[in-house]
Design an enzyme around this catalytic site. Structure first.
Site, PDB file in Angstrom:
ATOM      1  N   ASP A   1      -3.394  39.713 -53.495  1.00 39.22           N
ATOM      2  CA  ASP A   1      -3.860  39.661 -54.882  1.00 39.22           C
ATOM      3  C   ASP A   1      -3.119  40.617 -55.814  1.00 39.22           C
ATOM      4  O   ASP A   1      -3.726  41.306 -56.646  1.00 39.22           O
ATOM      5  CB  ASP A   1      -5.379  39.911 -54.936  1.00 39.22           C
ATOM      6  CG  ASP A   1      -6.160  38.733 -54.352  1.00 39.22           C
ATOM      7  OD1 ASP A   1      -5.541  37.709 -54.016  1.00 39.22           O
ATOM      8  OD2 ASP A   1      -7.394  38.841 -54.218  1.00 39.22           O
TER       9      ASP A   1
ATOM     10  N   ASP B   1      -0.852  35.579 -50.385  1.00 41.20           N
ATOM     11  CA  ASP B   1      -0.990  34.577 -51.454  1.00 41.20           C
ATOM     12  C   ASP B   1       0.266  33.701 -51.535  1.00 41.20           C
ATOM     13  O   ASP B   1       0.203  32.551 -51.957  1.00 41.20           O
ATOM     14  CB  ASP B   1      -1.226  35.258 -52.806  1.00 41.20           C
ATOM     15  CG  ASP B   1      -2.418  36.187 -52.750  1.00 41.20           C
ATOM     16  OD1 ASP B   1      -3.540  35.700 -52.770  1.00 41.20           O
ATOM     17  OD2 ASP B   1      -2.209  37.412 -52.644  1.00 41.20           O
TER      18      ASP B   1
ATOM     19  N   TYR C   1     -10.519  63.284 -27.327  1.00 42.23           N
ATOM     20  CA  TYR C   1     -10.118  64.226 -28.379  1.00 42.23           C
ATOM     21  C   TYR C   1      -9.502  65.435 -27.702  1.00 42.23           C
ATOM     22  O   TYR C   1      -8.859  65.304 -26.649  1.00 42.23           O
ATOM     23  CB  TYR C   1     -11.353  64.546 -29.249  1.00 42.23           C
ATOM     24  CG  TYR C   1     -11.001  65.039 -30.617  1.00 42.23           C
ATOM     25  CD1 TYR C   1     -10.117  64.346 -31.436  1.00 42.23           C
ATOM     26  CD2 TYR C   1     -11.541  66.228 -31.101  1.00 42.23           C
ATOM     27  CE1 TYR C   1      -9.775  64.810 -32.695  1.00 42.23           C
ATOM     28  CE2 TYR C   1     -11.214  66.700 -32.361  1.00 42.23           C
ATOM     29  CZ  TYR C   1     -10.323  65.995 -33.158  1.00 42.23           C
ATOM     30  OH  TYR C   1     -10.000  66.469 -34.397  1.00 42.23           O
TER      31      TYR C   1
ATOM     32  N   LYS D   1     -11.441  39.934 -46.297  1.00 46.37           N
ATOM     33  CA  LYS D   1     -10.197  39.612 -45.596  1.00 46.37           C
ATOM     34  C   LYS D   1     -10.140  40.377 -44.264  1.00 46.37           C
ATOM     35  O   LYS D   1      -9.769  39.825 -43.228  1.00 46.37           O
ATOM     36  CB  LYS D   1      -9.031  40.031 -46.491  1.00 46.37           C
ATOM     37  CG  LYS D   1      -7.709  39.561 -46.021  1.00 46.37           C
ATOM     38  CD  LYS D   1      -7.210  38.508 -46.955  1.00 46.37           C
ATOM     39  CE  LYS D   1      -6.042  37.786 -46.382  1.00 46.37           C
ATOM     40  NZ  LYS D   1      -5.584  36.747 -47.266  1.00 46.37           N
TER      41      LYS D   1
END
Ligand SMILES: NC(=O)c1ccc[n+]([C@@H]2O[C@H](COP(=O)([O-])OP(=O)(O)OC[C@H]3O[C@@H](n4cnc5c(N)ncnc54)[C@H](O)[C@@H]3O)[C@@H](O)[C@H]2O)c1
Length: 495
Positions: free
Chosen positions: A211, A236, A113, A168
């Site tokens: 979807d 899909d 950081y 997923k």
């Protein structure tokens, strides 16, 4: 007939008298309801009672009630609690973020950081392409949905879609080391979805659309592909098409037919069917006949939908008309991505000899696979309880891994065909193909790296053919500056 499966697995905690027959009585009571017992654990033992966890696969909530009642009917038995193991798995979500670097002391902090990170930011500001090497972008994918077509559940909205998107993401990580994150949008407006995807794109190496209902999904993908310099892939559509094409190659080998001699019926021309037709056309079948809810798609149907008109123009060379039954008569291949129970065994019997039937509607296929098998030589479904499961998991993790490793900016049909061939090769390579084994298991650990490598190779050769992409090491200001350790970082490509 449905069988009890792990998707509806319950654990029943029950106490019973500590008789010599207690275990047998309890398991017999559960077994009589039709449940399948997968574990039996004694969790407490006392002089007057034992407490047992019985874990079993059931069919439904009603079946779980039957199991409880059957146990409570035993003399002296009492059910304390019933836990749905699927819900237990979801408690608190299925994924999390982990740090790859040590953060144990001030030195670590100063590098991971501030102040050290500022130099890395400056390097990326000078050459934004370096974000692919110096940040998580190199292995990150947004799993983006509007929740409008989730599984077979329909338009259930962004919150309800989250468990699927998390699942997923977990699969991306497990099978290909890809850091995917659910992005569930509270809008179903095409313009808003596109704009939001554009706004978040800098943090990701690719976008997996998921979807989103047809036909909106087609426009969203096409316009994002035009606008973004990271690959955009509607799983899909294309994930399904890739696995179907790979499976079909092996199925044709089983029946010893050439695709160029085959008439293929594709039932369902939504997200999945359209993409299957598109990819299939690259392999030149004798003809494709598309069927939707209104029957065979043909030029004379007067469809106003631009997408259906395009399909009519590209398919059905013989100008067939009529219902699904007319389409399958004499056909060599049936690919269903539509709705349950549309086809009978008698319809399958009218197909050409050595018919191939892929009935992929979920959870119930277009035709009962056992019935179809009476007349077809090869049968595949989307289900895990039959042989030949057509599952997108075979494609999308490795496909994205290949894209990310190649720093690809776009997706081509060649990449998808290469992925389909890679999946087919995993089975075909060792001469293992038979009527019940045309696709590898989703747990075959060679699938994802094989697909990734096939896609990476095409992506890189495409870049070279096009004069080199923006992603090569030469394009890196950090590499040019000779920062020590950079080569090591390059090797950490994910696999
Ligand atoms: N790997 C897999 O197994 C896999 C992958 C993708 C989709 N699917 C399944 O395929 C089906 C379709 O998915 P999608 O995302 O393309 O849906 P979609 O809603 O985009 O398209 C559905 C299509 O089916 C057609 N259809 C509906 N009822 C019909 C009927 N009675 N006769 C003929 N056609 C009919 C519609 O006209 C439409 O073209 C779903 O059941 C889905 O679960 C399975």
């Amino acid at each position: 007939m449905p069988v009890p499966g792990p998707g509806y697995s319950i654990t029943v905690r029950v106490e019973a008298p500590p008789s010599a027959t207690a275990a047998g009585d309890l398991t017999t009571a559960v077994g009589r309801t039709g449940a399948v017992i997968t574990a039996f654990d004694v969790v407490e033992s006392h002089a007057d009672r034992i407490v047992v966890d019985i874990t079993c696969n059931s069919l439904s909530a009603d079946h779980a009630d039957d199991i409880t009642e059957a146990l409570e009917a035993l003399p002296g038995a009492r059910v304390r609690k019933v836990s749905d193991r699927t819900f237990l798995v979801h408690l608190g979500g299925k994924i999390e973020v982990n740090s790859k670097v040590a953060l144990a002391n001030r030195d670590d902090l100063s590098r991971a950081y501030t102040p050290g990170v500022a130099r890395v930011c400056t390097a990326i500001a000078k050459n934004p392409e370096d974000a692919r090497r110096l940040t998580v972008k190199r292995s990150s994918v947004a799993v983006l949905t509007d929740g409008s077509a989730v599984l077979g559940l329909g338009n259930i909205g962004p919150e309800a879609a989250l468990p699927v998107m998390e699942g997923k993401a977990a699969l991306f990580k497990k099978f290909a080391g890809v850091n995917a994150w659910p992005v569930c949008l509270d809008t179903q407006d095409t313009e808003e979805i596109i704009r939001t995807a554009e706004l978040i794109a800098p943090a990701y190496g690719g976008i997996n659309l998921e979807d989103i209902a047809a036909p909106r999904c087609f426009e969203i993908e096409a316009r994002l592909r035009e606008r973004l310099n990271i690959p955009v892939f509607h799983d899909d559509q294309h994930g399904t098409a890739i696995v179907v094409l790979g499976a079909l190659r092996n199925a044709l080998r089983v029946v010893d037919k050439d695709l160029s001699d085959c008439r293929v019926v594709v039932c369902g021309v939504g997200a999945a069917g359209s993409a299957i037709i598109r990819l299939l056309r690259q392999k030149n079948p004798a003809d494709i006949v598309a069927v939707d809810v209104d029957g065979i798609v043909h030029d004379g149907r007067g469809d106003t939908d631009e997408h259906l008109r395009a399909i009519a123009a590209e398919t059905n060379a013989e100008g067939r008309t009529g219902p699904l039954g007319d389409a399958v008569r004499g056909a060599d291949v049936f690919i269903g991505v539509s709705a349950p129970n549309l086809l009978s065994a008698e319809d399958v019997a009218t197909m050409n000899d050595d018919a191939i039937v892929f009935a992929l509607a979920n959870p119930d296929p277009e035709v009962d696979p056992l019935e179809a098998r009476r007349h077809a030589t090869v049968v595949a479904t989307g289900r895990s309880d039959y042989p030949n499961q057509i599952n997108n998991v075979l494609a999308f993790p490795g496909f994205f891994r290949g894209l990310l490793d190649a720093h690809a900016h776009e997706i081509t049909d060649e990449m998808m065909l290469a992925a389909a061939n890679a999946i087919a090769d995993v089975v075909d390579g060792n001469d293992r193909v038979n009527a019940s084994f045309i696709v590898p298991s989703v747990f075959d650990s060679t699938v994802s790296p094989t697909v990734a490598e096939a896609v990476r190779r095409v992506a890189v050769s495409g870049d070279e053919a096009g004069g080199g992409g923006q992603g090569g090491a030469a394009g890196s200001s950090v590499a040019a500056a000779g920062v020590p350790g950079f080569a090591d970082m390059e090797e950490d490509a994910g696999f």
